[in-house]
Design a protein around this motif. Structure first.
Motif, short mmCIF file in Angstrom:
data_model
loop_
_atom_site.label_atom_id
_atom_site.label_comp_id
_atom_site.label_asym_id
_atom_site.label_seq_id
_atom_site.Cartn_x
_atom_site.Cartn_y
_atom_site.Cartn_z
N GLN A 82 0.94 -0.87 -0.06
CA GLN A 82 0.17 -0.40 -0.17
C GLN A 82 0.51 1.75 0.29
O GLN A 82 0.22 1.72 -0.50
CB GLN A 82 -0.84 -0.57 0.84
N LEU A 83 2.26 1.09 0.98
CA LEU A 83 2.87 2.98 0.48
C LEU A 83 3.55 2.82 -0.96
O LEU A 83 3.78 3.27 -0.82
CB LEU A 83 4.18 2.11 1.46
N GLY A 84 3.94 1.20 -1.11
CA GLY A 84 4.00 1.85 -2.42
C GLY A 84 2.88 2.31 -3.46
O GLY A 84 3.77 2.90 -4.78
N ALA A 85 1.86 1.66 -3.33
CA ALA A 85 0.69 2.20 -4.10
C ALA A 85 1.07 3.74 -4.15
O ALA A 85 0.48 4.62 -4.89
CB ALA A 85 -0.01 1.42 -4.06
N SER A 101 16.02 6.70 -12.34
CA SER A 101 15.21 5.68 -11.57
C SER A 101 15.22 6.38 -9.77
O SER A 101 16.27 6.97 -9.24
CB SER A 101 16.09 4.28 -10.66
N ALA A 102 13.96 6.07 -9.52
CA ALA A 102 13.50 6.18 -7.82
C ALA A 102 12.86 5.68 -7.63
O ALA A 102 12.32 4.22 -8.04
CB ALA A 102 12.56 7.43 -8.11
N ASN A 103 13.69 5.86 -6.07
CA ASN A 103 13.42 4.63 -4.97
C ASN A 103 12.21 5.38 -3.71
O ASN A 103 12.60 6.36 -3.43
CB ASN A 103 14.47 3.63 -4.73
N LEU A 104 12.08 3.62 -3.25
CA LEU A 104 11.70 4.50 -1.70
C LEU A 104 11.48 3.36 -0.74
O LEU A 104 11.44 2.08 -1.43
CB LEU A 104 10.18 4.64 -2.13
N ALA A 105 12.60 3.91 0.65
CA ALA A 105 12.79 2.57 1.49
C ALA A 105 12.17 2.71 2.38
O ALA A 105 12.32 3.80 2.87
CB ALA A 105 14.36 2.27 1.24
N VAL A 106 12.18 1.60 2.99
CA VAL A 106 11.60 1.84 4.65
C VAL A 106 12.95 0.74 5.55
O VAL A 106 13.21 0.38 5.08
CB VAL A 106 10.46 1.37 5.32
N GLY A 116 8.90 0.63 -2.78
CA GLY A 116 8.22 1.38 -4.14
C GLY A 116 10.18 1.91 -5.18
O GLY A 116 10.91 2.03 -5.00
N GLN A 117 9.51 1.20 -6.41
CA GLN A 117 10.92 1.66 -7.52
C GLN A 117 10.10 1.77 -9.17
O GLN A 117 8.98 0.71 -8.80
CB GLN A 117 11.50 0.38 -7.52
#
Length: 253
Positions: A82-85, A101-106, A116-117
């Motif tokens: 859900q966070l990735g969405a 390239s863009a990324n999300l990490a926790v 997310g990527q």
């Protein structure tokens, strides 16, 4: 109907507080360590832990320490999706603006997990699979997340995970890492200078006010992600992290 001040809801709140404390400790801790972090009486903590162990949200290790349990895995997987969405449009906007390239990490225990990527349109690009884990000390997102934690927690997490050298550019000592953390705090963003992968540079920034520590990054080959790119990338990351922060705050209301 039970109100928020009722004992049932209060017990739920207390149980989740304990789960948060265990998570902040790196995924496991002792009963005495929990008692030091909460004003709850020891018998209450013990009773709540017994309940959490019974339903699989906490497990007790052979050394008597308490760790997050297997029932939380699926919850975490769904939450990460859900966070990735939620972050996907922001990541896409970063790629459209910057071309990399863009990324999300926790923060995930003593490492980071990419949730997310969105890849760069270039044929030569940095690809990071969603679900991949990386060390805190040698990744841009990891260092950005460390910079928003207190020094005691940084030391505990890094010593627990170790500091393997992914490349010859990786930071491998705690004093060197702490000096790097101070630079990140001063400038507001982290830079991965080929520390995770040779030939790749990454700019990363923590999401302010996030309920769990997380960071966005933009990465690509050093031939394109250069000094001229840096100013534009930092400004874009500031806007993007603010957007994610506002979206998370709205989702929590």
């Amino acid at each position: 109907m039970t109100t928020k001040t009722g004992s049932g809801v209060q017990s739920v709140e207390r149980a989740f507080d304990l789960l948060e404390l265990i998570a902040r400790a790196g995924g496991e801790c002792t009963l005495s360590e929990l008692a030091e972090q909460t004003p709850l009486p020891l018998p209450t903590i013990h009773r709540l832990l017994r309940t959490l162990v019974g339903i699989g949200h906490v497990r007790q290790l052979p050394n008597r320490r308490y760790a997050l349990g297997p029932r939380l895995i699926r919850l975490g997987e769904v939450a990460n999706r859900q966070l990735g969405a939620l972050a996907a449009p922001v990541l896409r906007s970063l790629v459209d603006e910057l071309g990399e390239s863009a990324n999300l990490a926790v923060l995930d225990g003593d490492m980071v997990t990419y949730t997310g990527q969105v890849p760069s349109p270039h044929s030569m690009r940095m690809n990071t699979e969603v679900g991949r884990r990386a060390n805190l000390h040698s990744s841009g997102v990891g260092k950005a997340i460390l910079a928003v934690l207190d020094d005691e927690r940084i030391t505990r997490l890094v010593l627990q995970a170790g500091m393997p050298a992914a490349t010859q550019h990786s930071i491998t000592t705690l004093p060197e890492l702490m000096a790097e953390i101070e630079r990140i705090r001063a400038q507001g963003h982290a830079v991965d200078e080929q520390e995770q992968e040779l030939g790749v540079r990454c700019f990363a920034m923590a999401v302010p006010g996030a309920p769990t520590p997380m960071a966005l990054s933009i990465s690509g080959p050093v031939s394109r992600v250069d000094e001229a790119f840096a100013t534009q990338a930092v400004a874009a990351l500031e806007r993007a992290t603010r957007t994610i922060s506002e979206a998370l705050t709205g989702a929590a209301l």
